[in-house]
Design a protein around this motif. Structure first.
Motif, PDB file in Angstrom:
ATOM      1  N   LEU A   1       4.792  43.617 -12.141  1.00  0.00           N
ATOM      2  CA  LEU A   1       5.635  44.808 -11.953  1.00  0.00           C
ATOM      3  C   LEU A   1       7.097  44.475 -12.226  1.00  0.00           C
ATOM      4  O   LEU A   1       7.869  45.319 -12.679  1.00  0.00           O
TER       5      LEU A   1
ATOM      6  N   THR B   1       8.197  42.460 -14.427  1.00  0.00           N
ATOM      7  CA  THR B   1       8.523  42.278 -15.834  1.00  0.00           C
ATOM      8  C   THR B   1       8.102  43.465 -16.701  1.00  0.00           C
ATOM      9  O   THR B   1       8.556  43.591 -17.818  1.00  0.00           O
ATOM     10  N   HIS B   2       7.219  44.316 -16.185  1.00  0.00           N
ATOM     11  CA  HIS B   2       6.793  45.467 -16.985  1.00  0.00           C
ATOM     12  C   HIS B   2       7.109  46.734 -16.205  1.00  0.00           C
ATOM     13  O   HIS B   2       6.610  46.927 -15.106  1.00  0.00           O
ATOM     14  N   HIS B   3       7.925  47.588 -16.788  1.00  0.00           N
ATOM     15  CA  HIS B   3       8.376  48.741 -16.020  1.00  0.00           C
ATOM     16  C   HIS B   3       7.695  50.031 -16.428  1.00  0.00           C
ATOM     17  O   HIS B   3       7.972  51.083 -15.878  1.00  0.00           O
TER      18      HIS B   3
ATOM     19  N   SER C   1      11.083  35.568 -20.034  1.00  0.00           N
ATOM     20  CA  SER C   1      11.271  36.997 -19.811  1.00  0.00           C
ATOM     21  C   SER C   1      12.631  37.239 -19.172  1.00  0.00           C
ATOM     22  O   SER C   1      12.957  36.647 -18.138  1.00  0.00           O
TER      23      SER C   1
ATOM     24  N   ASP D   1      13.549  39.505 -17.516  1.00  0.00           N
ATOM     25  CA  ASP D   1      13.467  40.140 -16.207  1.00  0.00           C
ATOM     26  C   ASP D   1      13.798  39.181 -15.074  1.00  0.00           C
ATOM     27  O   ASP D   1      14.153  39.613 -13.979  1.00  0.00           O
TER      28      ASP D   1
ATOM     29  N   HIS E   1      15.793  42.000  -8.455  1.00  0.00           N
ATOM     30  CA  HIS E   1      14.496  42.503  -8.048  1.00  0.00           C
ATOM     31  C   HIS E   1      13.405  41.425  -8.218  1.00  0.00           C
ATOM     32  O   HIS E   1      12.632  41.133  -7.300  1.00  0.00           O
ATOM     33  N   THR E   2      13.378  40.839  -9.407  1.00  0.00           N
ATOM     34  CA  THR E   2      12.381  39.806  -9.687  1.00  0.00           C
ATOM     35  C   THR E   2      12.620  38.568  -8.840  1.00  0.00           C
ATOM     36  O   THR E   2      11.697  37.996  -8.257  1.00  0.00           O
TER      37      THR E   2
ATOM     38  N   LEU F   1      11.363  38.913  -5.369  1.00  0.00           N
ATOM     39  CA  LEU F   1       9.920  38.743  -5.210  1.00  0.00           C
ATOM     40  C   LEU F   1       9.530  37.270  -5.176  1.00  0.00           C
ATOM     41  O   LEU F   1       8.723  36.830  -4.363  1.00  0.00           O
TER      42      LEU F   1
ATOM     43  N   THR G   1       3.782  35.214 -16.769  1.00  0.00           N
ATOM     44  CA  THR G   1       4.511  36.065 -17.702  1.00  0.00           C
ATOM     45  C   THR G   1       4.130  35.759 -19.147  1.00  0.00           C
ATOM     46  O   THR G   1       4.102  36.636 -19.990  1.00  0.00           O
TER      47      THR G   1
END
Ligand SMILES: Nc1ncnc2c1ncn2[C@@H]1O[C@H](COP(=O)(O)OP(=O)(O)OP(=O)(O)O)[C@@H](O)[C@H]1O
Ligand SMILES: Nc1ncnc2c1ncn2[C@@H]1O[C@H](COP(=O)(O)OP(=O)(O)OP(=O)(O)O)[C@@H](O)[C@H]1O
Ligand SMILES: [Mg+2]
Ligand SMILES: [Mg+2]
Lengths: 507, 338, 324, 327
Positions: free
Chosen positions: B211, B213-215, C41, C43, C48-49, C52, C295
């Protein structure tokens, strides 16, 4: 010198910022015993390790039999004809004597299998040849005494039939008779044309055996002379870098008056076959020596007092009138005992931990403020002790293992000096310690005595008894064979008691 | 009798493929000595399954066929399971029911057993040998039905997160093959695959990672352990998207509670009962497909009824489909949860 | 394995002081792994990441507290997985029956202490090798859990406090990370500045010397293994909170990753050297590595190869080397 | 007298295992007399041989004072390789067997390089390589399958009268690998290195090569185990070896091998492996529920370890007590 078997030139070795050895050259001829002298940390063992291929030099060269060698492993040194007995023994406790002696060079059969019988016989022959036939070739090394192990180690080195034999403090753990035995072996080897490097802190031995003497100080060679121009005073001066005040001149601390109540009373202490009913008293301010031949129970006595035996101990130990027989060190410490061991590697210090942490390990509770350790106070305590004992170290945060053997010994003593106790048990505290540090330790013992502490000293070096003790108990077969005190304390009287039953007195 | 009645057997044991052969054994008079060789134990599904096995053989209509029933557990150790089956051969069992530690590893020992006249029925983790009867739920079909549910619900150009099971497991591959046979007709949907290990915690972790990394995730294709995937979505406040999963109590509770469009179809722990039934039927002279599938029942969120389909008072890890009515297997929940 | 290392040459290595190496390199490794993640990645740049990952790392990190202590005294604790599972299931069950927070937490601590004491009994009193003893205890705990769950299935009722600790947020910061930070400060402080810490290092360096120096070995062993047990039990509760349920096998991922975290964190497996600071970086490294590989979306086989190889490269390049 | 007690103390592990094996087999036979038939004995032997081989490999490494957590993955790797490539012809069988053994040795050599030359702690090094080997098996065989010709399978798993071929395989492994190694210098070096690595270095023992050799031997034993599993299951399975990593450690320890190195025999681990392998079987036969199995298995381990510990507790001095667990 065309006949030099071993020639080292300009050897240099650095450990990080410390230069352990700098530009040291020496040469050694067949049939020569070269004694290497130097204070603790002078670089003797470093030189030995370079010559035996255990470490690589940062500069310089080594030639053996006239041929330049780059020794990158111990095996290469063996192959070149250099065998070494290191300061720290390198034996395998779970293997037998024969398996240790011939490790890597066992007798082998057609299929490459080891022929245990032939190996055993070869080892027996070797042991007989170097004059120690009483060690069983099939005994496990783990069951042998320290002295016996030292001899096994020598047999192991001899099994290479080396051109050069290096002995790094082979006598530091040996009692008088074993020292004599070892020196006889060395003389025999010299007669056979072997070249020998011999390291010891005991001047008598050097005078006895050396053909030439090389002196190191702080990693540099500061002198080399043949036996006939060697004097103790000159050597000490070169080793320590300052003129020494007259050694041994201080008289031993006076015996406390008989009326002083004893601080420690031992009554009929027994430990299956090792201690057979030992009784004595110790008064405050007294330095009591435990003497005798190696392995007669003196060390067991100290171990027993300090609670190192978990079971089997019988009899009474009374401290300040209370029964305090200990079956664990904690009880002994609580009863007011301190113990300075000889086996610094296994029992003395934490080799990877900083010197400071080693010193204060016994006084953590004293240094505690609320939950935390008071680091300022800790620093003060540690630096005072480093100064008091003249410990040579780059900083109090250096790991104990980076110090030379003698300095390690001082740190271990410092640990117990920090933790003031009533009774100090010294177990061969000067083993492998240089003359300077030795004086420091002697002075420390005297100071403790003067402060009213009770001291028990076990030593393999008989010279120490007359200069430190007011009374010496001589052990034989786990019993006290007799006691000498005051002016009667000397090698002859102690040896006489050690041997009384057999009637023979060794030289 | 209903247990061995051919009509009801045909309803329960559906040929896996059209050309699956029928298998029969020499008729033996009952009651029978049956052994159950279980492999792994110690997760919820297996625990329920073992409890169901013990409960099922005690039901009166089953018990009359059985003289002795013994459970052997080998753990996930193929060698151990082989030796246990060999020891069953020695003990003269009439039938052996197997949940296999390896899909291929037991083949030769099972062949030996069959040669001795023993009926072997494998279920759940079935076996490769054609001498044994395999009873299972069609995992490919399961994966396909999940995918069909999603392609109807998920808008085009979205990503579907596939939270697979354990890498390398046959069941995992079958389920995903089934799903992909549907997804391949919808090239607009992007697929992201992660392995959740059929475990709630792992599902939650890998879903949370995905979640992050993929939105544009528009649906989650989940299997066993999808409760974790759903929790991850709820935890990071990601949009609630259509989901699939197996019959986990927790998943059904969360799905109904949050009104998430979801469908559950599950590998039933009562398969063991079906396998025992197959053994009894074969021994009593009936023939069954060599590889049989038990019909699947799918439930969508709006169909789920508390205390019937899911159990709000029971743990989230409870596997809810403990009965297989099509096969006449009815296990009271009190027999499973003690 | 004691102090004659000076006999051996050939350990030139990077010319950094040991302390700097042990202190800084774990963080360097973490930075490198994080950079790899970002490359894999973008992200991983978002809070946010990171948040987690931080929660996951907190679970490993909390367990690694006990593991670090155990490794520092020269032992290892492999009984963590089923301590986690048993606690998760038992404590939540108990809570379902008696819905007071303290019941659940009390039970967890009780289990942790009990497991710790049993480990201490085997490792200290009976002197059994800790690797094999704690592994056997793990097996017994697994059996115990199975026996227990067969009689009483786990519930879905999880104490709210456990949920809050696992999932709650303090502003933008996860509660789990806050809890971790608090525990970390306590452990680091205890190791550096208290007699207990000194005793831990002393025992790890040379137990006999510690004994002769008057350290109370039994107490330190008990403290270490009880801490480990209690941290595992606590994480068992947190994990139940995180998944809103306790289930069989929930602790299975906690056998070797905590050990890996400690070793990447620069503590010597043989004991006596290292500390918890590095383990923090180690825990994050382990979690990030896993996340990165997920990932990358490669097959399971390739993922395992890459995971093993990277971990090995880290161990090889910097730390975790034996003194041999 | 005390020498005899010493000897007894040394062999207490194997002795306990032997008694355990006899007791367990007797219990088994009481519940199921047929176990003493040729088929039954072959079952017991087949069930134990894989673990026995793995335990022998683990023991070689333990004797150097290290450990090998990759044994299980090595077994899986060889198992998958053999099941994937072994064809029906004799040449194919021979070639694949040789290649399998080489793969085992190679995997061991990689462990050895990392531990002996890379100086990575054994626990962490082999933990890492176990992932690598497992990954390779998984890539080679994403799911279980492949095939093994019956001729090969029967050769390893059949029996000749009361004599199971698997037992012959184990005996051969001992005769051809173990005994020659431990009758030669290499074996002596392994023990010496495990006893005291620093002394070994100073004694001129090629310590790195000895460390390498130990792991290579472990890999070789693992390869034989993997081949045997391939024959037993006539297939390859990437997760088949997992159980053997920790069980091999347990078997070795049960058999009296010290984890501190320098000590160990071959008979102990074999007996330990047999005991561990058949105990589970017996528990089922006796009718103990699955839920109790782990508990009882763990309990037995703890009991044996604890008993050994209690023996140690009678040590007279603290130095010998703490010295022992130290090293
Ligand atoms: N491994 C090492 N790392 C750092 N410094 C070392 C190391 N080994 C030795 N040293 C240093 O090198 C110097 C020389 O040590 P060496 O052991 O050669 O002394 P020594 O003359 O043998 O002393 P002793 O009489 O106490 O045995 C010492 O200052 C010591 O601290
Ligand atoms: N335990 C050790 N500690 C430090 N250095 C070591 C150790 N073992 C080996 N070395 C270094 O490695 C060198 C070679 O050692 P050894 O002879 O044991 O290995 P080898 O297998 O023969 O190596 P090679 O294949 O290079 O010949 C030694 O000279 C030494 O510098
Ligand atoms: Mg020296
Ligand atoms: Mg070489």
């Amino acid at each position: 010198m065309p006949d030099a078997v071993l020639r080292a030139e300009n050897l240099t070795k650095r450990y990080g910022g410390i230069t352990a050895l700098e530009d040291v050259s020496l040469s050694l001829a067949a049939g020569e015993v070269l004694a290497l002298l130097g204070a603790n940390g002078a670089g003797k063992s470093t030189l030995v390790k370079l010559l035996s291929g255990n470490i690589l030099p940062d500069g310089g060269s080594i030639a053996i039999g006239g041929e330049g060698r780059h020794l990158t492993s111990p095996r290469m040194a063996f192959e070149a004809g250099v065998a070494t007995v290191h300061q720290e023994l390198s034996l395998f406790g779970s293997l037998t004597v024969a398996q240790n002696v011939l490790i890597g060079r066992e007798e082998r059969g057609r299929f490459g299998h080891i022929r245990e019988d032939a190996s055993l016989r070869r080892t027996e022959a070797l042991l007989a040849e170097i004059g120690v036939p009483d060690i069983a070739a099939d005994a496990r090394v783990g069951t042998l005494s320290l002295a016996q192990r030292q001899l096994v180690e020598i047999a192991k080195a001899m099994s290479f039939d080396p051109r050069v034999l290096i002995l790094d403090e082979p006598t530091s753990a040996l009692g008088l008779t074993d020292v004599h035995r070892l020196l006889t072996v060395v003389r025999g080897l010299r007669a056979k044309g072997r070249a020998i490097i011999f390291i010891s802190h005991r001047m008598e031995e050097i005078e006895d055996i050396a053909d030439s003497v090389t002196i190191l100080r702080s990693g540099r060679k500061v002198g080399a002379f043949p036996r006939h121009s060697f004097t103790r005073e000159r050597a000490l001066e070169l080793m320590l870098g300052e003129t020494q005040q007259q050694l041994h001149a201080v008289p031993p601390p006076p015996a406390p008056p008989d009326s002083t109540p004893p601080i420690l009373q031992v009554a009929d202490l027994r430990l299956d076959g090792r201690l057979n009913g030992v009784s004595f008293d110790l008064r405050p301010g007294e330095v009591l020596g435990l003497a005798g031949l190696e392995g007669q129970g003196q060390k067991d006595m100290l171990f027993a007092l300090f609670g190192l035996f978990r079971r089997g101990l019988r009899g009474d130990v009374i401290i300040r009138g209370q029964a305090r027989r200990a079956s664990r060190p904690l009880q002994a410490i609580a009863a007011g005992l301190a113990f300075i061991p000889d086996d610094r590697k296994n029992m003395g210090g934490f080799m990877f931990l900083p010197i400071a942490h080693n010193v204060t390990i016994t006084i953590l509770n004293r240094l505690r403020r609320f939950l935390f350790l008071d680091s300022r106070q800790e620093k003060a305590v540690v630096s005072a002790l480093i100064r008091q004992l003249a410990i040579k170290c780059s900083s109090a945060d250096a790991p104990l293992g980076s110090l030379s053997g003698g300095n390690q010994q001082k740190v271990i003593a410092a640990k117990w000096l920090a933790f003031e106790r009533d009774i100090y048990l010294f177990c061969d505290p000067t083993r492998g310690v240089d003359a300077g540090a030795r004086e420091t330790i002697y002075a420390t013992i005297r100071d403790l005595a003067a402060a009213g502490k009770g001291i028990i000293l076990y030593s393999t070096d008989m010279v120490e008894f007359p200069i430190l003790c007011s009374r010496v108990l001589v052990f034989r077969g786990g019993k006290i064979a007799g006691a000498v005190s005051g002016a009667e304390i000397n090698e002859e009287s102690i040896l006489a008691l050690s041997f009384r039953d057999t009637g023979t007195v060794a030289a | 009798q209903s247990l061995t009645d051919p009509a009801s057997l045909a309803q329960c044991f559906v040929k896996a493929t059209a050309d699956t052969p029928m298998m029969a054994a020499k008729h033996k008079a009952g009651p029978y000595k049956i052994a159950f060789s279980n492999s792994l134990y110690g997760n919820n599904w297996r625990t329920e399954m073992l409890n169901i096995a013990s409960a099922y053989v005690k039901q009166p209509d089953v018990a009359q066929h059985i003289s002795s029933f013994k459970i052997f557990n080998s753990g996930n150790d193929v060698s151990q399971q082989i030796s246990q089956i060999r020891s069953m051969i020695l003990s003269g069992y009439d039938a052996i029911v197997v949940d296999a530690a390896s899909p291929t590893g037991l083949d030769s020992v099972i062949n030996q057993a069959v040669k001795q006249g023993i009926v072997v029925v494998a279920f759940d983790n079935t076996v490769g040998t054609l001498k044994a009867i395999n009873v299972n739920e069609d995992q490919t079909e399961m994966g396909r039905q999940w995918a069909q549910f999603l392609v109807k619900q998920v808008p085009a150009n979205k990503t579907i997160l596939m939270v697979r099971g354990l890498a390398g497991a046959t069941v995992d591959n079958d389920q995903v093959d089934g799903a992909k046979s549907v997804f391949k007709d919808h090239p607009d949907l992007k697929l992201v695959e992660v392995y959740g290990g059929w475990d709630v915690g792992t599902n939650q972790k890998v879903t949370a990672d995905a979640l992050a990394t993929h939105h544009d995730i528009g649906g989650v294709w989940g299997t066993e352990g999808a409760t974790g995937a759903l929790q991850a979505i709820l935890q990071v406040h990601a949009p609630l998207v259509p989901m699939t999963g197996e019959s986990d109590n927790g998943f059904m509770m969360l799905a109904t509670e949050n009104k998430i469009p979801a469908t559950v179809i599950g590998q039933s722990p009562a398969l063991v009962a079906v396998a025992i039934r197959a053994a009894i039927a074969t021994l009593s002279g009936q023939s069954l497909p060599q590889s049989a599938n038990v019909p699947l029942t799918a439930l969508t969120t709006d169909e789920m009824k508390p205390d019937v389909d899911y159990f709000p008072k029971l743990p989230g890890s409870f596997v809810t489909n403990i009965s297989i009515p099509q096969c006449g297997v009815h296990i009271p929940v009190t027999d499973v949860v003690k | 394995m004691s102090a004659t290392t000076d006999l051996q040459p050939g350990r030139s290595g990077p010319r950094l002081s040991a302390a700097v190496r042990r202190g800084a390199l774990p963080w360097l490794i973490l930075a490198v792994v994080y950079a790899l993640c970002v490359i894999a990645s973008a992200d991983f740049l978002t809070w946010h990441t990171i948040r987690l990952q931080l929660i996951q790392a907190a679970f490993i990190g909390l367990v690694a507290i006990g593991e670090t202590l155990a490794i520092l005294i020269g032992h290892i604790d492999l009984s963590i997985p089923w301590t986690i599972t048993l606690t998760g299931i038992f404590a939540t069950n108990l809570y379902a029956a008696h819905p007071h927070e303290w019941v659940a937490f009390g039970a967890a601590i009780g289990i942790g202490v009990a497991v710790g004491l049993v480990n201490m009994l085997g490792v200290y009193v009976l002197r059994v090798n800790s690797l094999i003893w704690t592994l056997s205890i793990n097996l017994m705990l697994q059996g115990l859990t199975l026996i227990y769950t067969n009689a009483a299935a786990p519930t879905t009722v999880v104490p709210p406090a456990a949920k809050f600790l696992a999932l709650g947020m303090v502003g933008e910061i996860p509660m789990a990370a806050v809890l971790w930070a608090v525990c970390a400060v306590i452990v680091i402080g205890a190791l550096r500045f208290t007699p207990f810490g000194r005793a831990v290092y002393a025992i790890g360096s040379n137990e006999l010397v510690a004994l002769v120096s008057g350290i109370r070995l039994g107490r330190v062993y008990a403290a270490v293994f009880i801490t480990s047990g209690v941290m595992a039990a606590l994480v068992g509760l947190l994990l139940s909170g995180y998944s809103s349920q306790a289930y069989l096998g929930m602790g299975d991922d906690y056998l070797l990753p905590p050990v890996a975290a400690v070793v990447i964190g620069g503590s010597r497996l043989a004991g006596g050297e290292g500390g918890y600071g590095g383990s923090i970086a180690g825990a994050m490294t382990v979690i990030l590595l896993e996340a990165m590989l997920i990932t990358l979306n490669v097959s399971q086989g390739e993922r395992e190869i890459v995971f093993g190889a990277i971990l090995l490269a880290l161990a090889f390049l910097f730390l975790g080397r034996s003194r041999r | 007298m005390s020498k005899m007690r010493d000897r007894l103390g040394e062999h207490i592990g194997p002795l306990c295992c032997a008694i355990g094996v006899i007791a367990v087999v007797a219990l088994y036979a009481a519940y199921q007399p047929a176990i003493l038939s040729a088929f039954g004995i072959a079952s017991l032997a087949n069930a134990s041989v894989t673990l026995a081989l793995a335990a022998l490999g683990q023991t070689v490494v333990l004797m150097t004072g290290a450990l090998d957590l990759s044994i299980g993955s090595e077994i899986s790797l060889v198992n998958c390789f053999a099941a994937t490539f072994m064809g029906d012809g004799t040449t194919s069988i021979v070639l694949v067997v040789i290649a399998s053994l080489l793969i085992g040795v190679l995997a061991g050599a990689i462990n050895g390089v990392v531990v002996a030359y890379g100086r990575v702690a054994p626990l962490i090094a082999t933990f890492c390589t176990s992932f690598v080997y497992a990954g390779i098996s998984l890539t080679l065989r994403p799911q279980p399958g492949g095939s093994i010709p019956d001729s090969f399978a029967n050769l390893l798993t059949g029996n000749w009268g009361l004599l199971p071929f698997s037992a012959v395989l184990l005996l051969l492994a001992v005769l051809v690998i173990w005994l020659p190694v431990f009758r030669s210098r290499l074996g002596r070096f392994i023990l010496a290195y495990g006893d005291n690595p620093d002394s070994a270095f100073a004694s001129g023992i090629p310590v790195r090569r000895v460390g390498m050799a130990a792991y290579m031997l472990a890999g070789l034993f693992a390869a034989i185990a993997g081949l045997f599993l391939a024959a037993e299951t006539t297939s390859g399975d990437p997760s088949i070896g997992n159980v053997y990593t920790l069980n091999s450690l347990a078997a070795a320890v049960l058999g009296g091998v010290a984890l501190t190195g320098g000590r160990g025999s071959m008979i102990g681990p074999i007996l330990g492996a047999i005991l561990l392998s058949i105990i589970l079987n017996v528990l089922s036969v006796v009718g103990i529920s699955a839920f109790w199995q782990d508990f009882i298995e763990g309990g037995i381990l703890i009991l044996v370890l604890g008993l050994a510990g209690i023996r140690l507790l009678r040590a007279q001095s603290w130095t010998s007590l703490l010295g022992r667990s130290q090293s």
